[in-house]
Design a protein around this motif. Sequence first.
Motif, short mmCIF file in Angstrom:
data_model
loop_
_atom_site.label_atom_id
_atom_site.label_comp_id
_atom_site.label_asym_id
_atom_site.label_seq_id
_atom_site.Cartn_x
_atom_site.Cartn_y
_atom_site.Cartn_z
N MET A 53 -18.01 -28.47 22.28
CA MET A 53 -19.37 -28.88 22.66
C MET A 53 -20.34 -27.72 22.48
O MET A 53 -19.99 -26.57 22.67
CB MET A 53 -19.40 -29.33 24.13
N ARG A 54 -21.57 -28.04 22.14
CA ARG A 54 -22.57 -27.00 21.93
C ARG A 54 -23.14 -26.52 23.27
O ARG A 54 -23.19 -27.29 24.24
CB ARG A 54 -23.69 -27.53 21.05
N CYS A 55 -23.66 -25.28 23.24
CA CYS A 55 -24.20 -24.68 24.47
C CYS A 55 -25.36 -25.52 25.04
O CYS A 55 -25.50 -25.66 26.25
CB CYS A 55 -24.69 -23.26 24.18
N GLN A 56 -26.22 -26.06 24.15
CA GLN A 56 -27.37 -26.85 24.60
C GLN A 56 -26.94 -28.08 25.40
O GLN A 56 -27.65 -28.53 26.28
CB GLN A 56 -28.20 -27.30 23.39
N ARG A 57 -25.77 -28.61 25.02
CA ARG A 57 -25.28 -29.79 25.73
C ARG A 57 -24.53 -29.39 26.99
O ARG A 57 -24.38 -30.19 27.92
CB ARG A 57 -24.39 -30.62 24.81
N ILE A 58 -24.05 -28.17 27.03
CA ILE A 58 -23.26 -27.70 28.18
C ILE A 58 -24.16 -27.25 29.33
O ILE A 58 -23.90 -27.58 30.50
CB ILE A 58 -22.35 -26.53 27.74
N GLN A 59 -25.21 -26.52 28.99
CA GLN A 59 -25.98 -25.84 30.04
C GLN A 59 -26.62 -26.75 31.08
O GLN A 59 -26.68 -26.37 32.25
CB GLN A 59 -27.01 -24.91 29.39
N PRO A 60 -27.08 -27.95 30.70
CA PRO A 60 -27.59 -28.84 31.76
C PRO A 60 -26.54 -29.22 32.80
O PRO A 60 -26.87 -29.66 33.89
CB PRO A 60 -28.07 -30.08 30.97
N HIS A 61 -25.24 -29.06 32.44
CA HIS A 61 -24.18 -29.45 33.37
C HIS A 61 -23.67 -28.28 34.22
O HIS A 61 -22.82 -28.47 35.07
CB HIS A 61 -22.99 -30.04 32.60
N LEU A 62 -24.23 -27.10 33.97
CA LEU A 62 -23.70 -25.92 34.67
C LEU A 62 -23.96 -26.00 36.18
O LEU A 62 -23.10 -25.63 36.98
CB LEU A 62 -24.31 -24.63 34.10
N LEU A 63 -25.14 -26.48 36.56
CA LEU A 63 -25.44 -26.59 37.99
C LEU A 63 -24.47 -27.56 38.67
O LEU A 63 -23.93 -27.27 39.75
CB LEU A 63 -26.89 -27.05 38.21
N ALA A 64 -24.24 -28.71 38.00
CA ALA A 64 -23.30 -29.68 38.57
C ALA A 64 -21.90 -29.09 38.65
O ALA A 64 -21.15 -29.35 39.60
CB ALA A 64 -23.29 -30.95 37.72
N LEU A 65 -21.56 -28.25 37.67
CA LEU A 65 -20.24 -27.60 37.70
C LEU A 65 -20.14 -26.63 38.89
O LEU A 65 -19.15 -26.64 39.64
CB LEU A 65 -20.00 -26.84 36.39
N VAL A 66 -21.20 -25.84 39.08
CA VAL A 66 -21.23 -24.89 40.20
C VAL A 66 -21.18 -25.64 41.53
O VAL A 66 -20.52 -25.21 42.48
CB VAL A 66 -22.50 -24.01 40.12
N GLU A 67 -21.86 -26.78 41.59
CA GLU A 67 -21.91 -27.55 42.84
C GLU A 67 -20.67 -28.41 43.04
O GLU A 67 -20.53 -29.07 44.06
CB GLU A 67 -23.15 -28.45 42.84
N GLY A 68 -19.80 -28.43 42.03
CA GLY A 68 -18.58 -29.24 42.16
C GLY A 68 -18.84 -30.72 42.05
O GLY A 68 -18.15 -31.54 42.67
N GLU A 69 -19.87 -31.10 41.29
CA GLU A 69 -20.26 -32.51 41.22
C GLU A 69 -19.89 -33.19 39.91
O GLU A 69 -20.25 -34.34 39.71
CB GLU A 69 -21.77 -32.63 41.45
#
Lengths: 164, 203
Positions: free
Chosen positions: A1-17
């Motif tokens: 997956m490309r970084c542009q598609r990954i980065q919007p999900h980083l917050l959800a990843l950090v929050e465990g969502e």
Amino acid sequence: MRCQRIQPHLLALVEGELKQSKREKVARHVAACPACASAMRSLRQTLRVVQAIDVPEPSPAFWQEFGTALHQRMRREEAAHQGRRHGQLWGLFRLPKPALAVVAVSLILVCSLPFLGGHLGQQRIPRMILSGGDEVSLAANLDFLKHLDLLEEVDVLEQLDPSP
Amino acid sequence: MTTDDAYGGGKRTQSREAQASPEGQSDFELIDRFLAGDMSAFDALVQKYQQDVYRLAYRITLSADDAKDLAQETFLQAYRALKGFRRRSSFYTWLYRIAVHLCFHHRRRSARVEPVAEVPESPAASAQPLHDLLEAEQRHAVATAIAALPPQQRAALTLRVHQNLSYREIGATLQCSEGAARANVFHAIQKLRARLAGFGEDG
């Protein structure tokens, strides 16, 4: 997956969502991508420092004074509410003068209806029975009718009735 | 949804409703008692939430005096309106909605330049003065960056990070969709990341 598609999900990843399947994909990419790993660290750090900023703690007397002042305001509110309910009853008397006059006249008329009704009723009956010329005739023979009433009262009609 | 991973605040969102008053009653039980004429039940609700409401108001208005007035006004509004509370949401979501609405209204009405937040001092001087200085500088930079956020984003951020509300609850509080609540938090954090890029990268 490309970084542009990954980065919007980083917050959800950090929050465990993130859902498990998505979480695994994003985590795999972050582990292999220095830019996204850096963004993830930056995100965690930002959240940490934001969370660490606390509200200045009020003095111990603050909450006591807060509660006292709140109670006073609530009591005033309650008193005002009761006043409003009481005022609804007496609010009629705070109407503007013309409106008050209209209300007064209406009340007088309503109260006097039973008396007026009887009087008007007596006058209406002949109007309903009599028509046009009958009224003129009635007026012309008013004296006679008065006498007729009198005669009825003294019960002498039979005496006037010509005998066969 | 828990926010444990990011904010370490415990499952306050899920357990807050179950948090009993000192008398061991839930919010709805206290509301029932209040509606039956027991004023002490309302006092218990105030006791339970006054700090949260004050802190929320402070974080939006960035003023201790305004936060105190608005927190009182929030409870007064709740006192007036509790009879009409339909219990479609938790009590605290409803209460926060009142608080946020009052804060936004107050901000619009006052129409003044946003003050910089009063940053609490560190508890005591330590043996690491340089570290303390850097920490104080960082705290000031963070407070300034938060103060520069639009009110809606600032409210969403504090509801998420400090009050530990779910995005659904944030949406209910700010009267927007869950997605909009998520976007507000996301954009707030992105802006803070950009403004605080020089701090704590050693994380």
